[in-house]
Scaffold this motif. Sequence first.
Motif, PDB file in Angstrom:
ATOM      1  N   PHE A  87      -9.931   4.270   8.049  1.00  0.00           N
ATOM      2  CA  PHE A  87     -11.182   3.906   7.388  1.00  0.00           C
ATOM      3  C   PHE A  87     -11.342   4.627   6.051  1.00  0.00           C
ATOM      4  CE2 PHE A  87     -15.706   4.713   6.568  1.00  0.00           C
ATOM      5  CZ  PHE A  87     -16.154   3.401   6.459  1.00  0.00           C
ATOM      6  N   LEU A  88     -10.981   5.917   6.036  1.00  0.00           N
ATOM      7  CA  LEU A  88     -11.118   6.715   4.817  1.00  0.00           C
ATOM      8  C   LEU A  88      -9.996   6.454   3.818  1.00  0.00           C
ATOM      9  CD1 LEU A  88     -12.146  10.102   6.473  1.00  0.00           C
ATOM     10  CD2 LEU A  88     -13.646   8.556   5.183  1.00  0.00           C
ATOM     11  N   GLY A  89      -8.913   5.825   4.260  1.00  0.00           N
ATOM     12  CA  GLY A  89      -7.794   5.523   3.380  1.00  0.00           C
ATOM     13  C   GLY A  89      -7.013   6.747   2.938  1.00  0.00           C
ATOM     14  N   VAL A  90      -6.918   7.761   3.814  1.00  0.00           N
ATOM     15  CA  VAL A  90      -6.216   8.987   3.436  1.00  0.00           C
ATOM     16  C   VAL A  90      -4.710   8.786   3.453  1.00  0.00           C
ATOM     17  CG1 VAL A  90      -8.060  10.506   4.245  1.00  0.00           C
ATOM     18  CG2 VAL A  90      -6.182   9.927   5.772  1.00  0.00           C
ATOM     19  N   ASP A  91      -4.020   9.575   2.649  1.00  0.00           N
ATOM     20  CA  ASP A  91      -2.562   9.547   2.605  1.00  0.00           C
ATOM     21  C   ASP A  91      -1.935  10.443   3.657  1.00  0.00           C
ATOM     22  OD1 ASP A  91      -2.532   7.799   0.420  1.00  0.00           O
ATOM     23  OD2 ASP A  91      -2.780   9.470  -0.976  1.00  0.00           O
ATOM     24  N   ARG A  92      -2.631  11.525   4.022  1.00  0.00           N
ATOM     25  CA  ARG A  92      -2.099  12.494   4.982  1.00  0.00           C
ATOM     26  C   ARG A  92      -3.177  12.946   5.955  1.00  0.00           C
ATOM     27  NH1 ARG A  92       0.760  17.815   3.385  1.00  0.00           N
ATOM     28  NH2 ARG A  92      -1.376  18.331   2.931  1.00  0.00           N
ATOM     29  N   ILE A  93      -2.742  13.200   7.184  1.00  0.00           N
ATOM     30  CA  ILE A  93      -3.592  13.823   8.189  1.00  0.00           C
ATOM     31  C   ILE A  93      -2.942  15.157   8.534  1.00  0.00           C
ATOM     32  CG2 ILE A  93      -4.569  13.666  10.513  1.00  0.00           C
ATOM     33  CD1 ILE A  93      -4.064  10.586  10.289  1.00  0.00           C
ATOM     34  N   ILE A  94      -3.718  16.215   8.486  1.00  0.00           N
ATOM     35  CA  ILE A  94      -3.245  17.521   8.917  1.00  0.00           C
ATOM     36  C   ILE A  94      -4.039  17.872  10.163  1.00  0.00           C
ATOM     37  CG2 ILE A  94      -2.893  19.943   8.337  1.00  0.00           C
ATOM     38  CD1 ILE A  94      -3.530  17.617   5.514  1.00  0.00           C
ATOM     39  N   ASN A  95      -3.363  17.802  11.311  1.00  0.00           N
ATOM     40  CA  ASN A  95      -4.040  17.985  12.583  1.00  0.00           C
ATOM     41  C   ASN A  95      -3.747  19.376  13.138  1.00  0.00           C
ATOM     42  OD1 ASN A  95      -4.951  17.936  15.251  1.00  0.00           O
ATOM     43  ND2 ASN A  95      -4.644  15.731  15.383  1.00  0.00           N
ATOM     44  N   THR A  96      -4.762  20.198  13.114  1.00  0.00           N
ATOM     45  CA  THR A  96      -4.668  21.567  13.619  1.00  0.00           C
ATOM     46  C   THR A  96      -5.429  21.636  14.936  1.00  0.00           C
ATOM     47  OG1 THR A  96      -4.599  22.333  11.334  1.00  0.00           O
ATOM     48  CG2 THR A  96      -4.970  23.994  12.980  1.00  0.00           C
ATOM     49  N   SER A  97      -4.977  20.841  15.892  1.00  0.00           N
ATOM     50  CA  SER A  97      -5.557  20.821  17.234  1.00  0.00           C
ATOM     51  C   SER A  97      -4.462  21.133  18.229  1.00  0.00           C
ATOM     52  CB  SER A  97      -6.115  19.426  17.551  1.00  0.00           C
ATOM     53  OG  SER A  97      -7.112  19.040  16.654  1.00  0.00           O
ATOM     54  N   TRP A  98      -4.833  21.757  19.326  1.00  0.00           N
ATOM     55  CA  TRP A  98      -3.890  21.935  20.426  1.00  0.00           C
ATOM     56  C   TRP A  98      -4.656  22.008  21.734  1.00  0.00           C
ATOM     57  CZ3 TRP A  98      -3.702  25.545  16.304  1.00  0.00           C
ATOM     58  CH2 TRP A  98      -4.400  26.728  16.509  1.00  0.00           C
ATOM     59  N   VAL A  99      -3.933  21.705  22.800  1.00  0.00           N
ATOM     60  CA  VAL A  99      -4.505  21.693  24.142  1.00  0.00           C
ATOM     61  C   VAL A  99      -5.081  23.072  24.458  1.00  0.00           C
ATOM     62  CG1 VAL A  99      -3.976  21.367  26.599  1.00  0.00           C
ATOM     63  CG2 VAL A  99      -2.902  19.895  24.861  1.00  0.00           C
ATOM     64  N   ASN A 100      -6.268  23.086  25.060  1.00  0.00           N
ATOM     65  CA  ASN A 100      -6.986  24.300  25.471  1.00  0.00           C
ATOM     66  C   ASN A 100      -7.443  25.172  24.308  1.00  0.00           C
ATOM     67  OD1 ASN A 100      -6.825  23.756  28.265  1.00  0.00           O
ATOM     68  ND2 ASN A 100      -4.738  24.544  28.297  1.00  0.00           N
ATOM     69  N   ASN A 101      -7.576  24.617  23.131  1.00  0.00           N
ATOM     70  CA  ASN A 101      -8.039  25.381  21.986  1.00  0.00           C
ATOM     71  C   ASN A 101      -9.477  25.847  22.208  1.00  0.00           C
ATOM     72  OD1 ASN A 101      -7.866  26.582  19.486  1.00  0.00           O
ATOM     73  ND2 ASN A 101      -7.796  24.689  18.327  1.00  0.00           N
ATOM     74  N   SER A 102      -9.869  26.900  21.507  1.00  0.00           N
ATOM     75  CA  SER A 102     -11.225  27.446  21.624  1.00  0.00           C
ATOM     76  C   SER A 102     -12.010  27.198  20.334  1.00  0.00           C
ATOM     77  CB  SER A 102     -11.154  28.954  21.887  1.00  0.00           C
ATOM     78  OG  SER A 102     -10.759  29.639  20.712  1.00  0.00           O
ATOM     79  N   TRP A 103     -13.307  27.316  20.426  1.00  0.00           N
ATOM     80  CA  TRP A 103     -14.173  27.162  19.255  1.00  0.00           C
ATOM     81  C   TRP A 103     -13.884  28.270  18.237  1.00  0.00           C
ATOM     82  CZ3 TRP A 103     -16.245  24.495  15.842  1.00  0.00           C
ATOM     83  CH2 TRP A 103     -17.351  24.865  15.102  1.00  0.00           C
ATOM     84  N   THR A 104     -13.616  29.475  18.714  1.00  0.00           N
ATOM     85  CA  THR A 104     -13.281  30.571  17.807  1.00  0.00           C
ATOM     86  C   THR A 104     -12.004  30.261  17.032  1.00  0.00           C
ATOM     87  OG1 THR A 104     -14.335  32.147  19.292  1.00  0.00           O
ATOM     88  CG2 THR A 104     -12.818  33.048  17.667  1.00  0.00           C
ATOM     89  N   SER A 105     -11.006  29.712  17.709  1.00  0.00           N
ATOM     90  CA  SER A 105      -9.745  29.376  17.030  1.00  0.00           C
ATOM     91  C   SER A 105      -9.931  28.229  16.047  1.00  0.00           C
ATOM     92  CB  SER A 105      -8.660  29.029  18.049  1.00  0.00           C
ATOM     93  OG  SER A 105      -8.233  30.195  18.706  1.00  0.00           O
ATOM     94  N   VAL A 106     -10.774  27.259  16.382  1.00  0.00           N
ATOM     95  CA  VAL A 106     -11.064  26.175  15.438  1.00  0.00           C
ATOM     96  C   VAL A 106     -11.634  26.761  14.149  1.00  0.00           C
ATOM     97  CG1 VAL A 106     -12.615  24.214  14.984  1.00  0.00           C
ATOM     98  CG2 VAL A 106     -11.327  24.329  17.139  1.00  0.00           C
ATOM     99  N   GLN A 107     -12.615  27.634  14.282  1.00  0.00           N
ATOM    100  CA  GLN A 107     -13.224  28.256  13.101  1.00  0.00           C
ATOM    101  C   GLN A 107     -12.207  29.103  12.337  1.00  0.00           C
ATOM    102  OE1 GLN A 107     -17.353  29.882  14.072  1.00  0.00           O
ATOM    103  NE2 GLN A 107     -16.402  29.578  16.070  1.00  0.00           N
ATOM    104  N   HIS A 108     -11.420  29.858  13.081  1.00  0.00           N
ATOM    105  CA  HIS A 108     -10.440  30.739  12.452  1.00  0.00           C
ATOM    106  C   HIS A 108      -9.404  29.953  11.652  1.00  0.00           C
ATOM    107  CE1 HIS A 108      -8.017  34.313  11.925  1.00  0.00           C
ATOM    108  NE2 HIS A 108      -6.973  33.646  12.378  1.00  0.00           N
ATOM    109  N   THR A 109      -8.894  28.861  12.215  1.00  0.00           N
ATOM    110  CA  THR A 109      -7.889  28.079  11.488  1.00  0.00           C
ATOM    111  C   THR A 109      -8.512  27.326  10.322  1.00  0.00           C
ATOM    112  OG1 THR A 109      -8.059  26.270  13.106  1.00  0.00           O
ATOM    113  CG2 THR A 109      -6.277  27.869  13.417  1.00  0.00           C
ATOM    114  N   LEU A 110      -9.739  26.855  10.481  1.00  0.00           N
ATOM    115  CA  LEU A 110     -10.431  26.190   9.370  1.00  0.00           C
ATOM    116  C   LEU A 110     -10.587  27.146   8.194  1.00  0.00           C
ATOM    117  CD1 LEU A 110     -12.110  23.803   8.177  1.00  0.00           C
ATOM    118  CD2 LEU A 110     -14.086  24.803   9.320  1.00  0.00           C
TER     119      LEU A 110
END
Length: 183
Positions: free
Chosen positions: A35-58
Amino acid sequence: MPKDYDNLWVFGDSFSTTGFAVEPKDSFWGLAAEFLGVDRIINTSWVNNSWTSVQHTLIGQQQEYNWQRDYFLIGIPPLERLTVFDNHKDTRYNRQVLTRDWSVQNEPVLCHRGLEIIKGHEAQNMAIYLDRSWLETLALNSIFLLSQWLDSKKANYVIHTLGKAFDANNIWDPTTFKIGRAH
């Protein structure tokens, strides 16, 4: 028609992990990329990830962002997971970089090296787990600060839950707190 974006950054857990439950092109973030027409997706997700890790990697990857040309899907995993130091085991995580033809390349997430996730059932005797609404209140504090930072960068983003919805009936009433700006 949406604004033109170069990259879609995805942060989360198994609900947004590349190829975990659905093919990337059929995932909610794959459809958002189309929908957004992006050229690249950078997916920094993994199984059992935590909210703290999401914030930290962001935050830890911020030197790579083009704030005006990137879009961010920031998922809130179950709050009962903790990120902890791995006691020198050198734990490593990868992000997946996908292009328009859905090819995937793994890249290390250097800012998360040496950390691991403890799932809620492994640490359920900790005081913070005795009342989920307190976890939600802490999460809302961090969401507020994160959204203030993203707004200061004029980032294009959505913060969304990936699992259990926040409780509307508790003594702290965290679900009545509204944050963010309209995008």
